[in-house]
Design a protein around this motif. Structure first.
Motif, mmCIF file in Angstrom:
data_model
loop_
_atom_site.group_PDB
_atom_site.id
_atom_site.type_symbol
_atom_site.label_atom_id
_atom_site.label_comp_id
_atom_site.label_asym_id
_atom_site.label_seq_id
_atom_site.Cartn_x
_atom_site.Cartn_y
_atom_site.Cartn_z
ATOM 1 N N THR A 1 0.813 -1.220 0.000
ATOM 2 C CA THR A 1 0.000 0.000 0.000
ATOM 3 C C THR A 1 0.844 1.266 0.000
ATOM 4 O O THR A 1 0.619 2.193 -0.788
ATOM 5 N N ALA A 2 1.819 1.358 0.898
ATOM 6 C CA ALA A 2 2.606 2.587 1.041
ATOM 7 C C ALA A 2 3.793 2.663 0.091
ATOM 8 O O ALA A 2 4.545 3.641 0.118
ATOM 9 N N ASP A 3 3.958 1.659 -0.760
ATOM 10 C CA ASP A 3 5.103 1.607 -1.676
ATOM 11 C C ASP A 3 6.428 1.699 -0.912
ATOM 12 O O ASP A 3 7.397 2.275 -1.387
ATOM 13 N N TYR A 4 6.434 1.119 0.268
ATOM 14 C CA TYR A 4 7.609 1.105 1.136
ATOM 15 C C TYR A 4 8.385 -0.197 0.967
ATOM 16 O O TYR A 4 9.409 -0.396 1.615
ATOM 17 N N ASP A 5 7.854 -1.095 0.120
ATOM 18 C CA ASP A 5 8.475 -2.403 -0.064
ATOM 19 C C ASP A 5 9.708 -2.301 -0.956
ATOM 20 O O ASP A 5 9.952 -1.275 -1.585
ATOM 21 N N ASP A 6 10.477 -3.360 -1.003
ATOM 22 C CA ASP A 6 11.779 -3.321 -1.668
ATOM 23 C C ASP A 6 11.653 -3.247 -3.182
ATOM 24 O O ASP A 6 10.569 -3.401 -3.753
ATOM 25 N N THR A 7 12.767 -2.991 -3.855
ATOM 26 C CA THR A 7 12.782 -2.825 -5.305
ATOM 27 C C THR A 7 14.007 -3.506 -5.903
ATOM 28 O O THR A 7 15.122 -3.350 -5.405
ATOM 29 N N HIS A 8 13.784 -4.253 -6.976
ATOM 30 C CA HIS A 8 14.865 -4.822 -7.775
ATOM 31 C C HIS A 8 15.241 -3.754 -8.806
ATOM 32 O O HIS A 8 14.510 -3.499 -9.761
ATOM 33 N N LEU A 9 16.365 -3.099 -8.589
ATOM 34 C CA LEU A 9 16.672 -1.901 -9.371
ATOM 35 C C LEU A 9 16.769 -2.134 -10.879
ATOM 36 O O LEU A 9 16.341 -1.277 -11.656
ATOM 37 N N PRO A 10 17.308 -3.261 -11.367
ATOM 38 C CA PRO A 10 17.386 -3.420 -12.825
ATOM 39 C C PRO A 10 16.035 -3.421 -13.525
ATOM 40 O O PRO A 10 15.945 -3.090 -14.712
ATOM 41 N N THR A 11 14.952 -3.817 -12.818
ATOM 42 C CA THR A 11 13.633 -3.894 -13.445
ATOM 43 C C THR A 11 12.591 -3.001 -12.781
ATOM 44 O O THR A 11 11.493 -2.858 -13.317
ATOM 45 N N VAL A 12 12.884 -2.428 -11.617
ATOM 46 C CA VAL A 12 11.976 -1.713 -10.712
ATOM 47 C C VAL A 12 10.791 -2.575 -10.262
ATOM 48 O O VAL A 12 9.742 -2.054 -9.872
ATOM 49 N N ILE A 13 10.947 -3.894 -10.276
ATOM 50 C CA ILE A 13 9.973 -4.795 -9.664
ATOM 51 C C ILE A 13 10.078 -4.672 -8.144
ATOM 52 O O ILE A 13 11.156 -4.528 -7.593
ATOM 53 N N HIS A 14 8.925 -4.775 -7.477
ATOM 54 C CA HIS A 14 8.896 -4.976 -6.027
ATOM 55 C C HIS A 14 8.839 -6.490 -5.812
ATOM 56 O O HIS A 14 7.756 -7.081 -5.830
ATOM 57 N N PRO A 15 9.972 -7.148 -5.601
ATOM 58 C CA PRO A 15 10.014 -8.604 -5.755
ATOM 59 C C PRO A 15 9.650 -9.428 -4.534
ATOM 60 O O PRO A 15 9.440 -10.628 -4.669
ATOM 61 N N SER A 16 9.587 -8.834 -3.351
ATOM 62 C CA SER A 16 9.377 -9.649 -2.151
ATOM 63 C C SER A 16 7.929 -9.676 -1.678
ATOM 64 O O SER A 16 7.504 -10.622 -1.023
ATOM 65 N N CYS A 17 7.173 -8.652 -2.004
ATOM 66 C CA CYS A 17 5.824 -8.517 -1.465
ATOM 67 C C CYS A 17 4.935 -9.700 -1.853
ATOM 68 O O CYS A 17 4.375 -10.386 -0.988
ATOM 69 N N THR A 18 4.793 -9.950 -3.133
ATOM 70 C CA THR A 18 3.876 -10.991 -3.599
ATOM 71 C C THR A 18 4.252 -12.368 -3.077
ATOM 72 O O THR A 18 3.405 -13.068 -2.513
ATOM 73 N N PRO A 19 5.505 -12.822 -3.242
ATOM 74 C CA PRO A 19 5.794 -14.182 -2.786
ATOM 75 C C PRO A 19 5.700 -14.364 -1.281
ATOM 76 O O PRO A 19 5.234 -15.410 -0.812
ATOM 77 N N ILE A 20 6.137 -13.382 -0.496
ATOM 78 C CA ILE A 20 6.089 -13.532 0.958
ATOM 79 C C ILE A 20 4.642 -13.546 1.443
ATOM 80 O O ILE A 20 4.289 -14.270 2.381
ATOM 81 N N ALA A 21 3.778 -12.767 0.773
ATOM 82 C CA ALA A 21 2.354 -12.785 1.116
ATOM 83 C C ALA A 21 1.730 -14.143 0.837
ATOM 84 O O ALA A 21 0.734 -14.520 1.472
ATOM 85 N N ALA A 22 2.285 -14.897 -0.103
ATOM 86 C CA ALA A 22 1.803 -16.250 -0.390
ATOM 87 C C ALA A 22 2.502 -17.300 0.467
ATOM 88 O O ALA A 22 1.879 -18.215 0.999
ATOM 89 N N ILE A 23 3.812 -17.162 0.609
ATOM 90 C CA ILE A 23 4.629 -18.195 1.253
ATOM 91 C C ILE A 23 4.354 -18.306 2.748
ATOM 92 O O ILE A 23 4.189 -19.416 3.276
ATOM 93 N N LEU A 24 4.302 -17.191 3.467
ATOM 94 C CA LEU A 24 4.150 -17.280 4.922
ATOM 95 C C LEU A 24 2.797 -17.853 5.349
ATOM 96 O O LEU A 24 2.755 -18.714 6.242
#
Length: 476
Positions: free
Chosen positions: A102-125
């Motif tokens: 929501t706050a766009d405070y999540d991490d960023t993969h700089l080469p692609t500007v993907i936020h790469p951790s939000c989606t998988p961690i929301a599923a995995i945990l």
């Protein structure tokens, strides 16, 4: 050891590598980065668990009348982070993903500007919680998921983003599917099928920036990933080379070699993750750094004899020179809501100069709509783009109003690498403080400290269920 398959199928090659990847294959720095990613995402979700998008989504999806913390509805077995209610596995993934981004405070993969951790961690945990899996399994799944998403993102960048796709939304189902496929220990063929199902769930447009729908991208694809992996585990089949077929439709610069680059000995993309010190688009961060540096100069003892502007109210013009991505992503001049401030380079400059801070409070609805000084400074900002500059780099040129004797003072500030970038990373202590500042209001200091400790010791847990339950406002 991981072995590449003989087939000329890049999706299967990636799936084979990830399927066979063992915890013992992970370098220590990759394990540490995965822990940092988990701590960071949990803080982001807890900080926004009761913000407008997550609150409205919870009202729509969670059963009414369920007593706090009881999980009274049938199947309500998973923790909703930062809330007392529990939900189904699918609803937990969706709601936790919405809150985390929501706050766009999540991490960023700089080469692609993907936020790469939000989606998988929301599923995995939630999946690991309800299936009583170990911390090492969680870490391994997070790494596999991030690598899958970044590989797909690199394959379709940059043209997909320029066409209007939201790269995190477009690639999120692949990370959700890879993470849960890893937890399910799917063999290569079924792992590839999960990625194939994800390719038919992949979507999300930049037109949604600044809206509730944008937050839906991460949560929806967390839920999609669970569905894709579970279907594949039951033998639900897909086509040959599904990522390749999908990528040719969404990208005019598709690079097939990126899909399985890691399987061929390429670098770990999780090590290219940047953690954010400010809750806004990462391309704004070097601008905020520069404006905070300029703000600090106003209070120095020699300010009166400075060759630059001597105070905020003296500034007449701020010229920004930065990568064109800044304008593509964050060109809202006068945001009306907190969600819109995330995509306003003008707002980022203004709050740093006016308030000397750029935290969640400065990217709120009230500051967006009612802070007259911030609005005035936004109007002073102009932008010139330079393709040769990196996303984490910027030059800001400040000009003052003419003095009584007609002198215009000028100062230039250059930021080579924004705070939080790979070359200028946040410290462990900074990440802990960032987590605490978001988590303590809903969970209290004692529980927040327990979660921090647990994240760093995640590899020692045989069952993560009790750890994940700490993330709810009531421990069941």
């Amino acid at each position: 050891m991981v072995q590449a398959p003989p087939q000329d199928d890049e999706t299967l090659r990636l799936a084979t590598f990830l399927s066979q990847l063992a915890y013992e294959d992970l370098p220590p720095e990759v394990i540490e980065q995965a822990k940092r990613s988990i701590l960071n995402i949990l803080g982001c979700a807890l900080g926004s668990a009761n913000a407008s998008p997550a609150r409205k989504a919870a009202a729509a999806l969670l059963p009414a009348g369920v007593p706090d913390g009881t999980g009274g509805a049938s199947g309500a077995t998973a923790t909703i982070w930062g809330r007392a209610e529990r939900g189904s596995l699918d609803d937990a993934a969706l709601l936790n993903g919405i809150a985390a981004t929501t706050a766009d405070y999540d991490d960023t993969h700089l080469p692609t500007v993907i936020h790469p951790s939000c989606t998988p961690i929301a599923a995995i945990l939630p999946f690991a919680e309800t299936h009583h899996l170990s911390g090492k399994e969680v870490i391994l799944a997070v790494v596999a998921a991030v690598e899958a998403q970044c590989a797909v993102g690199l394959a379709v960048s940059p043209s997909s983003y320029k066409k209007g796709w939201h790269i995190t939304g477009l690639t999120g189902s692949f990370s959700g599917a890879a993470g849960v496929a890893k937890l399910l220990r799917l063999p290569p063929g079924q792992f590839a099928a999960a990625l194939g199902h994800a390719s038919s769930m992949a979507s999300g447009t930049r037109a949604m920036f600044g809206t509730d729908t944008k937050t839906l991208h991460a949560g929806l694809h967390a839920r999609n990933g669970i569905t894709a992996a579970k279907l594949a585990s039951a033998g639900f089949a897909s086509c040959v080379g599904p990522i390749e077929a999908w990528a040719r439709l969404v990208s005019t610069s598709f690079d097939v070699t990126q899909i399985a680059a890691l399987a061929r000995g390429g670098p770990w993309q999780i090590l290219q993750i940047a953690f954010k010190p400010y809750p806004c688009g990462i391309v704004i961060h070097p601008l905020i750094d520069a404006c905070l540096e300029m703000r600090a100069s106003f209070s120095r003892a020699d300010a009166a004899v400075s060759t630059g502007p001597t105070g905020i109210d003296d500034i007449a013009e701020i010229e920004v020179v930065a990568n064109p991505q800044l304008v593509r992503l964050c060109n809202v001049r006068h945001p009306r809501t907190g969600l819109e401030t995330i995509f306003s380079l003008y707002h980022g400059c203004a709050v740093a100069l006016v308030h000397g801070r750029a935290g969640p409070a400065e990217f709120s609805d009230s500051v967006a709509a009612h802070d007259a000084r911030v609005r005035a400074v936004r109007d002073c900002v102009t932008v010139r783009t330079d393709e040769m500059m990196r996303d984490d780099e910027a030059i800001l040129h400040f000009k003052s109003l003419p003095s009584a004797d007609g002198v215009v003072r000028e100062t230039t500030v250059r930021v080579e690498h924004a705070l939080g970038s790979v070359e200028n990373p946040l410290s462990k202590e900074f990440l802990e403080e960032k987590f605490s500042s978001q988590a303590e209001s809903s969970l209290g200091r004692e529980k927040a400290n327990a979660i921090i400790k647990a994240c760093w010791e995640l590899d020692l847990m045989d069952d993560v269920a009790d750890f994940v339950k700490l993330l709810g406002t009531t421990v069941v």
